[in-house]
Motif scaffolding. Structure first.
Motif, mmCIF file in Angstrom:
data_model
loop_
_atom_site.group_PDB
_atom_site.id
_atom_site.type_symbol
_atom_site.label_atom_id
_atom_site.label_comp_id
_atom_site.label_asym_id
_atom_site.label_seq_id
_atom_site.Cartn_x
_atom_site.Cartn_y
_atom_site.Cartn_z
ATOM 1 N N ASN A 1 -3.599 9.899 18.114
ATOM 2 C CA ASN A 1 -4.911 9.644 17.371
ATOM 3 C C ASN A 1 -6.200 9.925 18.114
ATOM 4 N N PHE A 2 -6.752 10.905 18.033
ATOM 5 C CA PHE A 2 -7.978 11.321 19.080
ATOM 6 C C PHE A 2 -9.216 11.129 17.868
ATOM 7 N N ASP A 3 -9.848 10.102 18.597
ATOM 8 C CA ASP A 3 -10.898 9.641 17.932
ATOM 9 C C ASP A 3 -12.057 9.051 18.760
ATOM 10 N N ALA A 4 -13.328 8.554 18.313
ATOM 11 C CA ALA A 4 -14.358 7.936 19.397
ATOM 12 C C ALA A 4 -14.732 6.709 18.681
ATOM 13 N N ASP A 5 -15.658 5.960 19.251
ATOM 14 C CA ASP A 5 -16.095 4.527 18.847
ATOM 15 C C ASP A 5 -17.578 4.927 18.069
ATOM 16 N N TYR A 6 -17.452 5.733 17.069
ATOM 17 C CA TYR A 6 -18.569 6.366 16.515
ATOM 18 C C TYR A 6 -19.447 5.542 15.563
ATOM 19 N N GLY A 7 -19.054 4.091 15.495
ATOM 20 C CA GLY A 7 -19.551 2.968 15.251
ATOM 21 C C GLY A 7 -21.080 2.681 15.897
ATOM 22 N N ASN B 1 -18.909 17.295 22.100
ATOM 23 C CA ASN B 1 -18.927 16.074 21.698
ATOM 24 C C ASN B 1 -19.692 15.114 22.725
ATOM 25 N N PRO B 2 -20.751 14.562 22.493
ATOM 26 C CA PRO B 2 -21.442 13.545 23.540
ATOM 27 C C PRO B 2 -20.782 12.334 23.270
ATOM 28 N N ALA B 3 -20.346 11.835 22.336
ATOM 29 C CA ALA B 3 -19.588 10.532 22.121
ATOM 30 C C ALA B 3 -18.299 10.361 23.118
ATOM 31 N N PRO B 4 -18.136 9.158 23.640
ATOM 32 C CA PRO B 4 -16.742 9.109 24.452
ATOM 33 C C PRO B 4 -15.689 8.941 23.546
ATOM 34 N N VAL B 5 -14.984 10.272 23.502
ATOM 35 C CA VAL B 5 -13.621 10.642 22.826
ATOM 36 C C VAL B 5 -12.377 9.949 23.648
ATOM 37 N N PHE B 6 -11.450 9.111 22.827
ATOM 38 C CA PHE B 6 -10.413 8.664 23.480
ATOM 39 C C PHE B 6 -9.226 9.280 22.603
ATOM 40 N N LEU B 7 -7.955 9.003 22.984
ATOM 41 C CA LEU B 7 -6.627 9.053 22.850
ATOM 42 C C LEU B 7 -5.662 8.031 22.496
ATOM 43 N N GLY C 1 -12.112 12.766 26.815
ATOM 44 C CA GLY C 1 -13.231 13.538 26.504
ATOM 45 C C GLY C 1 -13.888 14.072 27.500
ATOM 46 N N GLN C 2 -13.720 13.722 28.877
ATOM 47 C CA GLN C 2 -14.273 14.219 29.991
ATOM 48 C C GLN C 2 -13.475 15.464 30.644
ATOM 49 N N ARG C 3 -12.136 15.760 29.927
ATOM 50 C CA ARG C 3 -11.251 16.884 30.258
ATOM 51 C C ARG C 3 -11.530 17.828 28.971
ATOM 52 N N ILE C 4 -11.899 17.542 27.927
ATOM 53 C CA ILE C 4 -12.050 18.428 26.772
ATOM 54 C C ILE C 4 -13.440 18.932 26.784
ATOM 55 N N TYR C 5 -14.289 18.146 26.654
ATOM 56 C CA TYR C 5 -15.647 18.395 26.711
ATOM 57 C C TYR C 5 -16.350 18.817 27.974
ATOM 58 N N TRP D 1 -7.175 21.572 24.146
ATOM 59 C CA TRP D 1 -6.551 20.645 23.194
ATOM 60 C C TRP D 1 -4.912 20.732 23.215
ATOM 61 N N LEU D 2 -4.375 21.960 23.220
ATOM 62 C CA LEU D 2 -2.940 22.110 23.233
ATOM 63 C C LEU D 2 -2.451 21.481 24.672
ATOM 64 N N THR D 3 -3.329 21.868 25.734
ATOM 65 C CA THR D 3 -2.570 20.861 26.993
ATOM 66 C C THR D 3 -2.401 19.416 26.716
ATOM 67 N N GLU D 4 -3.509 18.842 26.051
ATOM 68 C CA GLU D 4 -3.507 17.461 25.999
ATOM 69 C C GLU D 4 -2.438 17.040 25.127
ATOM 70 N N ILE D 5 -2.471 17.702 23.992
ATOM 71 C CA ILE D 5 -1.364 17.394 22.950
ATOM 72 C C ILE D 5 0.246 17.425 23.408
ATOM 73 N N THR D 6 0.537 18.557 24.066
ATOM 74 C CA THR D 6 1.913 19.006 24.286
ATOM 75 C C THR D 6 2.303 18.043 25.503
ATOM 76 N N LYS D 7 1.365 17.009 26.197
ATOM 77 C CA LYS D 7 1.878 16.181 27.134
ATOM 78 C C LYS D 7 2.838 15.071 26.292
ATOM 79 N N TYR D 8 2.715 14.829 25.272
ATOM 80 C CA TYR D 8 3.371 13.893 24.429
ATOM 81 C C TYR D 8 4.217 14.445 23.494
ATOM 82 N N LEU D 9 4.622 15.769 23.213
ATOM 83 C CA LEU D 9 5.372 16.276 22.127
ATOM 84 C C LEU D 9 6.633 16.506 22.743
#
Length: 245
Positions: free
Chosen positions: A150-156, A234-240, A222-226, A36-44
């Motif tokens: 914003n890290f989320d997924a199309d949980y709908g 998390n089987p749902a397709p996560v996006f940033l 999601g492919q990099r985190i999970y 998670w930290l690797t993904e977040i710090t790319k942008y901080l």
């Protein structure tokens, strides 16, 4: 109507708060923290930031970021989640002065305009009755050139109650959740307007309308985190979603 659905959401997450907090603490002290930290710090920015963690839950992002010298306000609508976050904070005396947890509605922030360098969120937007209002509030409290992550997924598109439990890892968190709670989650989710949207396309369009700049989505995160199908999977397709004020 909106107050009623928010009460229902709070009631649901209150029931799940203790087990949820335990899982997040295990995640915080696992290999997942570095992913998670690797993904977040790319942008901080390359300096300590003032960060708002919206929908902090039991404080996973807040604790992760405070540990790396950022000042974090963690907010959540569910009182018991904030209590769990504060409990976990007592074990972290080396950086707990950098975190302030409080109960607050993501769609109605108490903070002044231009307060934060970064607004960050994980798995929150899909639970909001009025996510467009939330995005507007997040824009308001960001400083000029401030960043939204914003890290989320199309949980709908997901149906948690109907997910075959045998398809999940043996130690997966959802195996510990009562089927009635999974059903309640679906009923709440299916009543929300955002569940009918195509995401993250809808989010990107709204953010551009709100005058955010450099708006884009990373749908491969999601492919990099999970990478591992373990208890954190998390089987749902996560996006940033990234955007700048």
């Amino acid at each position: 109507m909106e107050t009623k659905i928010k009460d229902r959401i709070v009631n649901y997450w209150t029931k799940r708060s203790e087990n949820f907090a335990q899982l997040r603490q295990e995640e915080l002290h696992s290999y997942m923290s570095e992913l998670w930290l690797t993904e977040i710090t790319k942008y901080l920015p390359q300096r300590p930031c003032k960060i708002l963690d919206v929908g902090t839950g039991s404080g996973f992002f807040a604790q992760l970021l405070a540990k790396h010298h950022h000042e974090v306000d963690g907010i959540d609508l569910t009182h018991s989640m904030i209590e769990q976050a504060k409990l976990s904070l007592k074990q972290l005396s080396d950086y707990n002065s950098k975190i302030n947890f409080q109960v607050m509605d993501a769609e109605n922030l108490y903070f002044a305009d231009n307060t934060f360098d970064v607004v960050i969120s994980r798995n929150l937007t899909w639970t909001l009755p009025n996510p467009q209002k939330a995005y507007s509030e997040w824009y308001r409290v960001l400083k000029p050139q401030g960043i939204l992550l914003n890290f989320d997924a199309d949980y709908g598109n997901e149906q948690f109650y109907q997910t075959k439990i045998e398809n999940l890892p043996l130690n997966h968190a959802h195996r510990q959740v009562k089927p009635t709670l999974m059903q309640e989650c679906d009923l709440i989710k299916n009543s929300l307007e955002i569940s009918s949207k195509i995401r993250p396309d809808w989010d990107l369009r709204i953010l551009k309308q709100l005058q955010f700049k450099d708006v884009f989505a990373d749908t491969n995160i999601g492919q990099r985190i999970y990478k591992h199908q373990d208890k954190f999977y998390n089987p749902a397709p996560v996006f940033l979603i990234y955007a700048q004020k």
